[in-house]
Design a protein around this motif. Structure first.
Motif, short mmCIF file in Angstrom:
data_model
loop_
_atom_site.label_atom_id
_atom_site.label_comp_id
_atom_site.label_asym_id
_atom_site.label_seq_id
_atom_site.Cartn_x
_atom_site.Cartn_y
_atom_site.Cartn_z
N GLY B 35 0.82 -1.21 0.00
CA GLY B 35 0.00 0.00 0.00
C GLY B 35 0.85 1.25 0.00
N ALA B 36 1.93 1.24 0.78
CA ALA B 36 2.79 2.43 0.86
C ALA B 36 3.47 2.69 -0.49
CB ALA B 36 3.83 2.26 1.96
N LEU B 37 4.02 1.63 -1.09
CA LEU B 37 4.76 1.82 -2.35
C LEU B 37 3.81 2.11 -3.50
CD1 LEU B 37 7.72 -0.69 -2.15
CD2 LEU B 37 7.46 1.59 -1.16
N ALA B 38 2.62 1.49 -3.50
CA ALA B 38 1.65 1.79 -4.55
C ALA B 38 1.23 3.26 -4.50
CB ALA B 38 0.42 0.89 -4.40
N SER B 39 1.22 3.82 -3.31
CA SER B 39 0.85 5.23 -3.19
C SER B 39 2.08 6.15 -3.23
CB SER B 39 0.03 5.47 -1.92
OG SER B 39 0.65 4.94 -0.78
N ARG B 40 3.23 5.58 -3.55
CA ARG B 40 4.48 6.33 -3.72
C ARG B 40 4.87 7.05 -2.43
NH1 ARG B 40 5.15 9.89 -8.05
NH2 ARG B 40 6.89 8.68 -8.81
#
Lengths: 173, 162
Positions: B35-40
């Motif tokens: 979730g963190a990386l998908a939302s940059r």
């Protein structure tokens, strides 16, 4: 004394002033849309099936809640000397108020015209309010509110996100 | 799948006080990092346990704000179907969601109404709880079709007032 009178002049000048107007670093793309949908197992066919997107949303779009995703910078880029950060006004406030830690306390978003694949968005950040110093469970600090307004390449409003943040200093700091 | 196969709820099928179908999801460290990386969102408290413990004083990495929003969006549109168009979302994270937690999403229709442009709006109260403990509370405003011919996504400008 009002909540803002004890703030440094540089901080007072930030309140209500649009800052850091910038364009997204790349056109809106499907890869990030699918990363986000996969992370939350969102099977909405508008994001996965182009025929459904054509019929319902007039073409492929990004989930509205991805609004903030598009203006976060890459962690590194050629020529960068330090970690690049989104929501720079927030980090400016941390520095200017000498509050080394921060957490997000809440988030509000209003969504306008859909964000479409290929769009180039423009954002600007506006500090709306800064609260008085107060003791919290995490430490002594202040709450502040920042709006991020976003428009597309046609000048249409696509959304506004409001961030409620707590900047604080841990008791031992 | 074609657009004709995709069902969406209509305003006539909704009543104030109606609960949304609940959603359960067991969170792992991978859930948080995805979730963190998908939302940059590269901030270390969402991927580095040592940082989260030592700097944020919490027990582990935790769900980040934009991913929390994405989870709420999925929860809402699972119920409305794809013609449901989110107009407004606000939430407060009372306590973080950590790996090992099982998130229980709940929602109820607080208000159903039609604005001056004929757009049908549903106001929702939302929550994420873990083992009965409230972690995140929120509210959303979502437009739904008035009938099967209607489509909130065709609205723009003066006809879209979220």
């Amino acid at each position: 004394m009002s909540a803002t009178q004890d703030l440094p002049a540089a901080v007072q000048r930030m309140i209500g002033t649009p800052m850091y107007e910038e364009q997204t670093e790349f056109p809106i793309e499907i890869g990030y849309v699918h990363n986000t949908c996969a992370a939350v197992q969102n099977g909405n066919p508008v994001f996965w099936n182009p025929a459904v997107a054509d019929a319902i949303t007039g073409g492929r779009i990004a989930p509205p809640t991805m609004l903030s995703v598009w203006f976060r910078p890459h962690h590194w880029a050629p020529g960068a000397r330090a970690e690049r950060k989104a929501l720079q006004t927030h980090f400016d406030l941390k520095d200017l108020l000498d509050l080394p830690e921060a957490v997000a306390a809440g988030n509000e978003a209003v969504f306008g015209e859909p964000v479409r694949l290929g769009d180039r968005l423009t954002t600007r950040q506006i500090v709306r309010s800064i609260g008085p110093l107060k003791q919290t469970k995490l430490g002594n600090g202040r709450f502040w509110t920042i709006d991020v307004e976003t428009t597309n390449q046609h000048g249409e409003w696509v959304g506004t996100e409001t961030y409620n943040m707590l900047g604080y200093r841990r008791p031992e700091q | 799948m074609s657009a004709a196969d995709v069902a969406s709820i209509t305003a006539a099928q909704i009543a104030e006080g109606q609960p949304l179908p609940s959603l359960l999801h067991r969170v792992s460290a991978t859930t948080i990092v995805l979730g963190a990386l998908a939302s940059r969102d590269w901030r270390p408290m969402h991927h580095d346990k040592d940082f989260a413990v030592e700097r944020n004083g919490v027990q582990n990495i935790f769900l980040n704000t934009p991913n929390n929003a994405a989870w709420f969006e999925r929860f809402i549109t699972d119920w409305t179907g794809p013609k449901g168009r989110l107009g407004r979302l606000t939430f407060a994270m009372k306590k973080p969601v950590f790996p090992g937690d099982e998130m229980c999403f709940s929602g109820v229709v607080r208000k159903l109404g039609t604005d001056a442009t004929g757009c049908h709006w549903v106001d929702l109260d939302l929550a994420i709880s873990v083992d009965g403990e409230l972690r995140t509370t929120g509210r959303a405003r979502v437009a739904v079709p008035g009938d099967i011919e209607d489509n909130p996504w065709t609205r723009k400008g003066e006809r879209w007032k979220p």
